[in-house]
Design a protein around this motif. Structure first.
Motif, mmCIF file in Angstrom:
data_model
loop_
_atom_site.group_PDB
_atom_site.id
_atom_site.type_symbol
_atom_site.label_atom_id
_atom_site.label_comp_id
_atom_site.label_asym_id
_atom_site.label_seq_id
_atom_site.Cartn_x
_atom_site.Cartn_y
_atom_site.Cartn_z
ATOM 1 N N LEU A 35 -87.431 37.809 -62.858
ATOM 2 C CA LEU A 35 -88.102 38.718 -61.917
ATOM 3 C C LEU A 35 -89.212 37.936 -61.224
ATOM 4 O O LEU A 35 -90.107 37.396 -61.884
ATOM 5 C CB LEU A 35 -88.703 39.915 -62.675
ATOM 6 N N SER A 36 -89.133 37.837 -59.892
ATOM 7 C CA SER A 36 -90.170 37.144 -59.121
ATOM 8 C C SER A 36 -90.959 38.185 -58.344
ATOM 9 O O SER A 36 -90.391 38.915 -57.522
ATOM 10 C CB SER A 36 -89.542 36.152 -58.136
ATOM 11 N N ILE A 37 -92.246 38.254 -58.615
ATOM 12 C CA ILE A 37 -93.110 39.236 -57.948
ATOM 13 C C ILE A 37 -94.006 38.490 -56.963
ATOM 14 O O ILE A 37 -94.732 37.571 -57.346
ATOM 15 C CB ILE A 37 -93.977 39.980 -58.989
ATOM 16 N N TYR A 38 -93.927 38.877 -55.688
ATOM 17 C CA TYR A 38 -94.718 38.212 -54.642
ATOM 18 C C TYR A 38 -95.911 39.091 -54.302
ATOM 19 O O TYR A 38 -95.748 40.279 -54.043
ATOM 20 C CB TYR A 38 -93.867 37.980 -53.383
ATOM 21 N N ARG A 39 -97.082 38.458 -54.297
ATOM 22 C CA ARG A 39 -98.289 39.197 -53.929
ATOM 23 C C ARG A 39 -98.941 38.555 -52.710
ATOM 24 O O ARG A 39 -99.952 37.851 -52.826
ATOM 25 C CB ARG A 39 -99.277 39.198 -55.101
ATOM 26 N N PRO A 40 -98.340 38.793 -51.528
ATOM 27 C CA PRO A 40 -98.928 38.206 -50.322
ATOM 28 C C PRO A 40 -100.215 38.924 -49.942
ATOM 29 O O PRO A 40 -100.489 40.032 -50.422
ATOM 30 C CB PRO A 40 -97.848 38.459 -49.263
ATOM 31 N N ALA A 41 -100.966 38.287 -49.053
ATOM 32 C CA ALA A 41 -102.169 38.916 -48.516
ATOM 33 C C ALA A 41 -101.784 39.734 -47.278
ATOM 34 O O ALA A 41 -100.638 40.181 -47.161
ATOM 35 C CB ALA A 41 -103.182 37.826 -48.205
#
Ligand SMILES: NC(=O)c1ccc[n+]([C@@H]2O[C@H](COP(=O)([O-])OP(=O)(O)OC[C@H]3O[C@@H](n4cnc5c(N)ncnc54)[C@H](OP(=O)(O)O)[C@@H]3O)[C@@H](O)[C@H]2O)c1
Length: 229
Positions: free
Chosen positions: A149-155
């Protein structure tokens, strides 16, 4: 690199989803891309017609649509709305219920790697609805035990949005002329950078389990993809 991946994208009609799809189409490692959404899009470009298959679903009755999620080993989820557009309840329904429902079906249908587009500040215990729901969604997906599971937290996403969102447009203008010039990774994520990072991350490691990618990690990955081209 294996080149027989079938990717499935939810939220492909949104700004992040469109940028991601543009990247996925270019990469031969993704031999087919299944697009699951609430509406059909007419693509004029041949490469889109050849490589994609659209499947329409009703997210309120998602459990009736297991078949729509079959055949893909990689899932990219770019679903989401805003409180301004959908109200607090509507926001929770899309950003939690729909995403968790799609992830549940993806898992049942054999998805091995789930990419979740979340947000900077996601925190299930936050006092703010947006970051709280994002955090709760991350927690729910983490408990589903995907192989990866890859979780992306962009701004703040920098994008020329089709939809009219005056506040976002104003904020982007201010940011472009100030912070972005000095420290581009601090509070902004150009949509193409995010798309490159998500597309490429499938091939970076053989790691399993859960990974959380903050904005710096997203920029790093996007840079790696560019230098490998
Ligand atoms: N904007 C930012 O600065 C920012 C920053 C960090 C993270 N994020 C997160 O990134 C994600 C994507 O953002 P974005 O700006 O690319 O979103 P977007 O352009 O608003 O696209 C959202 C996608 O979700 C679908 N969707 C929305 N409501 C739906 C509903 N009721 N039923 C079915 N589908 C629905 C849309 O389908 P339709 O096209 O049919 O409406 C579209 O495909 C969101 O989760 C957002 O919170 C955004």
């Amino acid at each position: 690199m294996s080149n027989d991946h079938v990717a499935l994208v939810t939220g492909y009609t949104g700004e992040s989803g469109k940028a991601l799809l543009k990247e996925l189409i270019k990469h031969p490692q993704y031999k087919k891309i299944i697009l699951v959404g609430r509406r059909h899009v007419d693509y004029s470009e041949n490469k889109y017609k050849e490589k994609t298959e659209q499947r329409q679903v009703d997210f309120d009755k998602i459990d009736d649509y297991l078949d729509a999620f079959r055949g893909a080993d990689i899932h990219f989820c770019c679903l989401g709305t805003t409180k301004g557009k959908a109200g607090a309840e509507g926001f929770r329904r899309v950003d939690f219920d729909y995403i968790v429902g799609a992830a549940r079906l993806a898992k049942q249908a054999g998805c091995r790697h789930f990419h979740l587009l979340s947000s900077q500040g996601a925190d299930a215990h936050s006092l703010f609805l947006y970051t709280q729901v994002k955090g709760q969604t991350e927690t729910a997906l983490t408990q589903m035990s995907f192989d990866r599971l890859s979780i992306y937290r962009p701004a703040f996403l920098m994008v020329d949005r089709e939809e009219n969102r005056p506040f976002e447009r104003f904020a982007q203008t201010v940011i472009r002329n100030t912070v972005q010039r000095v420290a581009p990774e601090l509070i902004t994520t150009p949509i193409e950078v995010l798309a490159r990072a998500m597309c490429y991350n499938t091939f970076t490691t053989n790691q399993s389990g859960v990974e959380v990618l903050n904005n710096h990690a997203i920029f790093r990955l996007a840079g790696q993809q560019q230098s490998s081209e």
